[in-house]
Design a protein around this motif. Sequence first.
Motif, short mmCIF file in Angstrom:
data_model
loop_
_atom_site.label_atom_id
_atom_site.label_comp_id
_atom_site.label_asym_id
_atom_site.label_seq_id
_atom_site.Cartn_x
_atom_site.Cartn_y
_atom_site.Cartn_z
N VAL A 205 39.07 24.81 52.19
CA VAL A 205 40.21 25.71 52.03
C VAL A 205 40.71 26.17 53.39
N THR A 206 42.00 26.00 53.63
CA THR A 206 42.66 26.53 54.82
C THR A 206 43.37 27.82 54.45
N SER A 207 43.07 28.89 55.17
CA SER A 207 43.70 30.17 54.89
C SER A 207 45.10 30.22 55.48
N ALA A 208 46.05 30.68 54.67
CA ALA A 208 47.42 30.85 55.15
C ALA A 208 47.69 32.31 55.51
N GLY A 209 46.65 33.12 55.56
CA GLY A 209 46.83 34.49 55.99
C GLY A 209 46.84 35.49 54.86
N LYS A 210 47.03 36.73 55.26
CA LYS A 210 46.96 37.87 54.35
C LYS A 210 48.03 37.80 53.27
N ALA A 211 47.68 38.28 52.09
CA ALA A 211 48.61 38.28 50.96
C ALA A 211 49.09 39.70 50.67
N VAL A 212 50.19 39.79 49.93
CA VAL A 212 50.77 41.07 49.53
C VAL A 212 50.64 41.20 48.02
N PRO A 213 50.12 42.33 47.51
CA PRO A 213 50.01 42.49 46.05
C PRO A 213 51.37 42.69 45.39
N VAL A 214 51.60 41.94 44.31
CA VAL A 214 52.86 42.03 43.56
C VAL A 214 52.52 42.07 42.08
N ARG A 215 53.10 43.01 41.35
CA ARG A 215 52.85 43.08 39.91
C ARG A 215 53.53 41.90 39.22
N PHE A 216 52.74 41.17 38.39
CA PHE A 216 53.25 39.96 37.76
C PHE A 216 52.46 39.68 36.50
N ASN A 217 53.15 39.45 35.36
CA ASN A 217 52.54 39.00 34.12
C ASN A 217 51.42 39.93 33.66
N GLY A 218 51.63 41.23 33.81
CA GLY A 218 50.65 42.19 33.34
C GLY A 218 49.47 42.39 34.26
N SER A 219 49.49 41.80 35.44
CA SER A 219 48.40 41.97 36.40
C SER A 219 49.00 42.09 37.79
N VAL A 220 48.15 42.04 38.79
CA VAL A 220 48.61 42.09 40.17
C VAL A 220 48.29 40.76 40.85
N ALA A 221 49.33 40.04 41.28
CA ALA A 221 49.16 38.77 41.98
C ALA A 221 49.28 39.02 43.48
N ARG A 222 48.42 38.41 44.26
CA ARG A 222 48.46 38.55 45.71
C ARG A 222 49.08 37.29 46.30
N LEU A 223 50.29 37.43 46.86
CA LEU A 223 51.11 36.30 47.27
C LEU A 223 51.38 36.34 48.77
#
Length: 401
Positions: free
Chosen positions: A55-73
């Motif tokens: 796995v190559t990390s693309a860096g820090k993600a931002v939490p976004v509310r999506f589909n009843g949960s929180v997705a980190r994008l």
Amino acid sequence: MTRPLRIGIVCPYSFDAPGGVQFHIRDLAEELMERGHSVDVLAPADESTPVPDYVTSAGKAVPVRFNGSVARLTFGPRANAKVRRWLDAGQFDVLHLHEPMTPSLSMLALWAATCPVVCTFHTSLVRSRALQFANPLARSSLEKIDARIAVSEDARRTLIDHLGGDAVVIPNGVYVEKFADAKPAARWQGTPERPTVAFLGRLDEPRKGLPVLTGAVPTILARYPGARILVAGRGDAGHQQALADLGENASAVEFLGGLSDEDKRSMLASVDLYVAPQTGGESFGIVLVEAMSAGAGVVASDLGAFRRVLDDGAAGGLFATGDSEALATSVLDALDHPEQTEERRAGATQFVQQFDWSSVTDRIVAVYETVLATSEAGRDVGSRRTLLSRLTQRARIKDDA
């Protein structure tokens, strides 16, 4: 085509708080590597988050509310530059993007892709604001997709309704044998007088249905005063709310926190029943397959995805979604009639084989090979549509057989 492939897989969601899509990608990557293919995965992840070597990390993600949960994008110019560098270095034979309509790495990779592209769609929603928002952003890139995979009929329907076109249905995978061989643990095993009923999910996501389960506890305890409800998963807010909802019945519920993969398998192999009270937003139901593979009896809400995974009720009990009393009735029926539960378990043992990673990976590799054969033959966009039609028809014939 038997040659090893260089496969790039892009995950839109962060490995900081992995969920179903991340685990799917992890297991697929490892199964492909076991077969001799070279696999690189690009995913959001914080610098401090441990990730596998591939796995190559693309860096820090931002939490976004999506589909009843929180997705980190992860999105934006810096992420785009990382995606392009990763693609240039990888020189992949095929690029496999997951959830390419989610504004994250997969969408960026789709924009930049120059090699054949396969996309997997996991989301199941009646109405998706995220897909409606992403549609204009990605519309010009949709023709770059050589083949589409949906993990369920529900995910396929979401794709058709929001984006048009079609997809071949290939389910999520499970290492069935690992769950079947899991060692039961005495601390989680029940008795006829003190049965154990398990739940696994994020406690602070309402759609996972923990409040539906806690609402059923008084009725279950009225019949089985010694019953133990095992709740596994993270989420402090959900934990505290559940305790408040349970009141005097809180002592019957054991909160286990997050479990390792090994402990999860052991728990599922130990309990009398696994309960899935989710209220929506489920495209498949991977934990149901895991529970069935481990030999647990299963009771689940009557969502379309769960009904299909449970063979329309032949492999597990179903109850009205969101109804705590219906859940309690189904649990009590399963506990009161162990012979019927055992019959369902026996049927489930055979039914789950179709979800084993060996079978699922065969089907995914077949898509890769068909796409590559088409690409090498220099087919145009119109032929890609014909290719998708052939793949979809072939899958349906196989499923109907």
